[in-house]
Design a protein around this motif. Structure first.
Motif, mmCIF file in Angstrom:
data_model
loop_
_atom_site.group_PDB
_atom_site.id
_atom_site.type_symbol
_atom_site.label_atom_id
_atom_site.label_comp_id
_atom_site.label_asym_id
_atom_site.label_seq_id
_atom_site.Cartn_x
_atom_site.Cartn_y
_atom_site.Cartn_z
ATOM 1 N N GLU A 184 16.887 -9.631 0.089
ATOM 2 C CA GLU A 184 18.037 -8.466 0.822
ATOM 3 C C GLU A 184 17.725 -7.034 0.743
ATOM 4 O O GLU A 184 17.013 -6.301 1.787
ATOM 5 N N ASP A 185 17.817 -6.090 -0.809
ATOM 6 C CA ASP A 185 16.489 -4.918 -1.109
ATOM 7 C C ASP A 185 15.357 -4.899 -0.893
ATOM 8 O O ASP A 185 15.605 -4.343 0.297
ATOM 9 N N LEU A 186 14.598 -5.915 -0.920
ATOM 10 C CA LEU A 186 13.342 -5.400 -0.489
ATOM 11 C C LEU A 186 13.493 -5.774 1.392
ATOM 12 O O LEU A 186 12.877 -4.843 2.150
ATOM 13 N N ALA A 187 14.485 -6.568 2.043
ATOM 14 C CA ALA A 187 13.952 -6.217 3.639
ATOM 15 C C ALA A 187 14.740 -5.561 3.780
ATOM 16 O O ALA A 187 14.877 -4.735 5.265
ATOM 17 N N ARG A 188 16.070 -4.390 3.704
ATOM 18 C CA ARG A 188 16.557 -3.550 3.462
ATOM 19 C C ARG A 188 15.972 -2.524 4.131
ATOM 20 O O ARG A 188 15.934 -1.314 4.546
ATOM 21 N N SER A 189 14.405 -2.557 2.748
ATOM 22 C CA SER A 189 14.005 -1.413 2.466
ATOM 23 C C SER A 189 12.902 -0.917 3.654
ATOM 24 O O SER A 189 12.462 -0.153 3.810
ATOM 25 N N LEU A 190 12.162 -2.302 4.408
ATOM 26 C CA LEU A 190 12.003 -2.782 5.657
ATOM 27 C C LEU A 190 12.550 -2.139 6.954
ATOM 28 O O LEU A 190 13.316 -2.526 7.911
ATOM 29 N N SER A 191 12.854 -0.296 6.888
ATOM 30 C CA SER A 191 13.980 -0.213 7.649
ATOM 31 C C SER A 191 13.223 -0.094 9.505
ATOM 32 O O SER A 191 13.798 0.287 10.417
ATOM 33 N N TRP A 192 12.333 -0.520 9.460
ATOM 34 C CA TRP A 192 11.437 -0.219 11.326
ATOM 35 C C TRP A 192 11.709 -2.057 11.223
ATOM 36 O O TRP A 192 11.221 -1.906 12.548
ATOM 37 N N LEU A 193 12.304 -2.969 10.371
ATOM 38 C CA LEU A 193 12.899 -3.929 11.289
ATOM 39 C C LEU A 193 14.045 -3.688 11.518
ATOM 40 O O LEU A 193 15.203 -2.947 11.103
ATOM 41 N N GLY A 194 14.551 -4.590 13.084
ATOM 42 C CA GLY A 194 15.914 -4.998 12.985
ATOM 43 C C GLY A 194 16.595 -6.136 12.370
ATOM 44 O O GLY A 194 16.009 -5.946 11.172
ATOM 45 N N PRO A 195 17.685 -6.012 12.221
ATOM 46 C CA PRO A 195 18.546 -6.445 11.617
ATOM 47 C C PRO A 195 18.107 -8.322 11.232
ATOM 48 O O PRO A 195 17.925 -8.536 10.111
ATOM 49 N N LEU A 196 18.433 -8.789 12.736
ATOM 50 C CA LEU A 196 17.857 -9.939 12.556
ATOM 51 C C LEU A 196 16.156 -10.697 11.482
ATOM 52 O O LEU A 196 15.837 -11.334 10.916
ATOM 53 N N GLU A 197 15.466 -9.730 12.149
ATOM 54 C CA GLU A 197 14.080 -9.428 11.330
ATOM 55 C C GLU A 197 14.204 -8.985 9.940
ATOM 56 O O GLU A 197 13.624 -9.927 9.235
ATOM 57 N N GLN A 198 15.080 -8.445 9.487
ATOM 58 C CA GLN A 198 15.590 -7.656 7.925
ATOM 59 C C GLN A 198 16.141 -9.724 7.561
ATOM 60 O O GLN A 198 15.135 -10.014 6.381
ATOM 61 N N ASP A 199 16.847 -10.548 7.784
ATOM 62 C CA ASP A 199 17.353 -11.543 7.622
ATOM 63 C C ASP A 199 16.522 -12.336 7.543
ATOM 64 O O ASP A 199 17.094 -12.915 6.612
ATOM 65 N N GLU A 200 15.396 -12.388 8.110
ATOM 66 C CA GLU A 200 14.435 -13.417 8.348
ATOM 67 C C GLU A 200 13.590 -13.460 7.027
ATOM 68 O O GLU A 200 13.476 -14.063 6.130
ATOM 69 N N ILE A 201 12.843 -12.392 7.051
ATOM 70 C CA ILE A 201 11.815 -11.593 5.987
ATOM 71 C C ILE A 201 12.629 -12.129 4.505
ATOM 72 O O ILE A 201 12.558 -12.499 3.247
ATOM 73 N N ALA A 202 13.916 -11.571 4.204
ATOM 74 C CA ALA A 202 14.757 -12.286 3.039
ATOM 75 C C ALA A 202 15.253 -13.298 3.126
ATOM 76 O O ALA A 202 14.620 -13.911 1.685
ATOM 77 N N ARG A 203 15.451 -14.283 3.931
ATOM 78 C CA ARG A 203 15.010 -15.175 3.493
ATOM 79 C C ARG A 203 13.922 -15.786 3.352
ATOM 80 O O ARG A 203 13.442 -16.876 2.250
ATOM 81 N N ARG A 204 13.294 -15.638 4.214
ATOM 82 C CA ARG A 204 11.455 -16.419 3.839
ATOM 83 C C ARG A 204 10.775 -15.427 2.127
ATOM 84 O O ARG A 204 10.878 -16.639 1.719
ATOM 85 N N PHE A 205 11.503 -14.359 2.217
ATOM 86 C CA PHE A 205 10.759 -13.947 0.215
ATOM 87 C C PHE A 205 11.666 -15.242 -0.554
ATOM 88 O O PHE A 205 11.451 -15.342 -1.281
ATOM 89 N N ALA A 206 13.180 -15.367 -0.441
ATOM 90 C CA ALA A 206 14.071 -15.926 -1.342
ATOM 91 C C ALA A 206 13.789 -17.227 -1.518
ATOM 92 O O ALA A 206 12.900 -17.396 -2.653
#
Length: 94
Positions: A14-36
């Motif tokens: 989640e910290d990593l995904a939130r650092s990608l500020s150019w992504l929207g909230p849904l994209e950040q959630d998807e990145i966080a889930r996939r990375f985890a």
């Protein structure tokens, strides 16, 4: 895998995904889930690999220990037999 490790991985993701500020909230959630998911799968593979290697080493050293024990017992028996034979030989001469 332990709950603490899963929580740590999810928080890091989640910290990593939130650092990608150019992504929207849904994209950040998807990145966080996939990375985890990928990170947990990697840790599980590493853990299994470590356990497999531990089993291999246990078998290898168990075999070596058995061989060493046999050699030690054989040497001890040989020494006792030699001592008995030497004592008998000395007794017969004397």
């Amino acid at each position: 895998m332990s709950q603490a490790i899963e929580q740590e991985v999810r928080q890091t993701s989640e910290d990593l995904a939130r650092s990608l500020s150019w992504l929207g909230p849904l994209e950040q959630d998807e990145i966080a889930r996939r990375f985890a998911d990928q990170h947990l799968a990697l840790r599980l593979r590493m853990l299994r690999s470590t356990l497999d290697r531990a089993a291999e080493l246990r078998a290898e050293y168990s075999h070596r220990y058995d061989m060493l024990r046999r050699r030690t017992v054989a040497l001890a028996l040989g020494t006792v037999a030699l001592a008995v034979a030497a004592t008998a030989w000395i007794a017969m001469r004397g």
